[in-house]
Write a protein that holds these residues in place. Structure first.
Motif, PDB file in Angstrom:
ATOM      1  N   THR A   1      -4.296   9.362   2.480  1.00  0.00           N
ATOM      2  CA  THR A   1      -5.117   8.394   1.766  1.00  0.00           C
ATOM      3  C   THR A   1      -4.317   7.143   1.412  1.00  0.00           C
ATOM      4  O   THR A   1      -3.227   7.240   0.853  1.00  0.00           O
ATOM      5  N   ILE A   2      -4.887   5.989   1.715  1.00  0.00           N
ATOM      6  CA  ILE A   2      -4.269   4.706   1.356  1.00  0.00           C
ATOM      7  C   ILE A   2      -4.601   4.393  -0.102  1.00  0.00           C
ATOM      8  O   ILE A   2      -5.733   4.612  -0.553  1.00  0.00           O
ATOM      9  N   VAL A   3      -3.607   3.856  -0.808  1.00  0.00           N
ATOM     10  CA  VAL A   3      -3.797   3.426  -2.198  1.00  0.00           C
ATOM     11  C   VAL A   3      -3.364   1.967  -2.289  1.00  0.00           C
ATOM     12  O   VAL A   3      -2.233   1.624  -1.916  1.00  0.00           O
TER      13      VAL A   3
ATOM     14  N   ILE B   1      -7.036   6.964   5.537  1.00  0.00           N
ATOM     15  CA  ILE B   1      -6.512   6.253   6.700  1.00  0.00           C
ATOM     16  C   ILE B   1      -7.594   6.370   7.776  1.00  0.00           C
ATOM     17  O   ILE B   1      -8.134   7.449   7.999  1.00  0.00           O
ATOM     18  N   PRO B   2      -7.937   5.265   8.440  1.00  0.00           N
ATOM     19  CA  PRO B   2      -9.062   5.303   9.387  1.00  0.00           C
ATOM     20  C   PRO B   2      -8.703   5.896  10.753  1.00  0.00           C
ATOM     21  O   PRO B   2      -8.826   5.241  11.783  1.00  0.00           O
ATOM     22  N   ASN B   3      -8.238   7.135  10.746  1.00  0.00           N
ATOM     23  CA  ASN B   3      -7.948   7.846  11.995  1.00  0.00           C
ATOM     24  C   ASN B   3      -7.862   9.335  11.687  1.00  0.00           C
ATOM     25  O   ASN B   3      -8.264   9.768  10.600  1.00  0.00           O
ATOM     26  N   LYS B   4      -7.323  10.113  12.601  1.00  0.00           N
ATOM     27  CA  LYS B   4      -7.261  11.565  12.403  1.00  0.00           C
ATOM     28  C   LYS B   4      -6.435  11.940  11.178  1.00  0.00           C
ATOM     29  O   LYS B   4      -6.681  12.966  10.558  1.00  0.00           O
TER      30      LYS B   4
ATOM     31  N   GLN C   1       0.827  -1.203   0.000  1.00  0.00           N
ATOM     32  CA  GLN C   1       0.000   0.000   0.000  1.00  0.00           C
ATOM     33  C   GLN C   1       0.862   1.255   0.000  1.00  0.00           C
ATOM     34  O   GLN C   1       1.916   1.284   0.629  1.00  0.00           O
ATOM     35  N   ALA C   2       0.364   2.248  -0.685  1.00  0.00           N
ATOM     36  CA  ALA C   2       0.964   3.580  -0.637  1.00  0.00           C
ATOM     37  C   ALA C   2       0.072   4.451   0.224  1.00  0.00           C
ATOM     38  O   ALA C   2      -1.114   4.166   0.399  1.00  0.00           O
ATOM     39  N   VAL C   3       0.642   5.519   0.750  1.00  0.00           N
ATOM     40  CA  VAL C   3      -0.132   6.550   1.434  1.00  0.00           C
ATOM     41  C   VAL C   3       0.273   7.874   0.809  1.00  0.00           C
ATOM     42  O   VAL C   3       1.459   8.169   0.673  1.00  0.00           O
ATOM     43  N   LEU C   4      -0.734   8.649   0.411  1.00  0.00           N
ATOM     44  CA  LEU C   4      -0.510   9.939  -0.239  1.00  0.00           C
ATOM     45  C   LEU C   4      -1.239  11.030   0.522  1.00  0.00           C
ATOM     46  O   LEU C   4      -2.270  10.786   1.151  1.00  0.00           O
ATOM     47  N   LYS C   5      -0.738  12.264   0.418  1.00  0.00           N
ATOM     48  CA  LYS C   5      -1.357  13.430   1.071  1.00  0.00           C
ATOM     49  C   LYS C   5      -2.197  14.170   0.041  1.00  0.00           C
ATOM     50  O   LYS C   5      -1.673  14.892  -0.808  1.00  0.00           O
TER      51      LYS C   5
END
Length: 106
Positions: free
Chosen positions: A78-80, A68-71, A44-48
């Motif tokens: 965002t998870i990709v 992302i399931p939090n603050k 998984q990637a995470v992007l802003k």
């Protein structure tokens, strides 16, 4: 499908982008600020993204993009799902993520 090699090539093509470890992940940064990270274990990637961009990507591809399931998710992180995302869609989202982070640094 996007591979880590493709991800790395795209991320490091941005001006002044560098790769650094971030806990158990790989991060891509601009002026010490993360614009993307990669979790190899979960592929998984995470992007802003901005809240609007996040909403658009998530609503069009909710099995591929999701907050992302939090603050952090409420702030646009965002998870990709790398194995499911079309390369051109990922490249567009990565570009936005980079722009979102670089624009805050000016």
């Amino acid at each position: 499908m996007v591979t880590i090699e493709t991800f790395r090539t795209l991320a490091l093509a941005f001006p002044d982008a560098v790769e650094e470890p971030h806990f158990e992940k790989t991060s891509f940064r601009i002026k010490k600020k993360i614009f993307a990270s990669f979790d190899e274990k979960n592929n998984q990637a995470v992007l802003k993204l901005s809240e609007i961009e996040q909403s658009v990507f998530c609503s069009s591809s909710e099995m591929i993009f999701y907050p992302i399931p939090n603050k952090w998710g409420k702030q646009g992180w965002t998870i990709v799902e790398i194995a499911k995302v079309r390369p051109e869609m990922f490249e567009d989202a990565l570009q936005l993520s980079y722009q979102n982070v670089i624009s805050k640094k000016k």
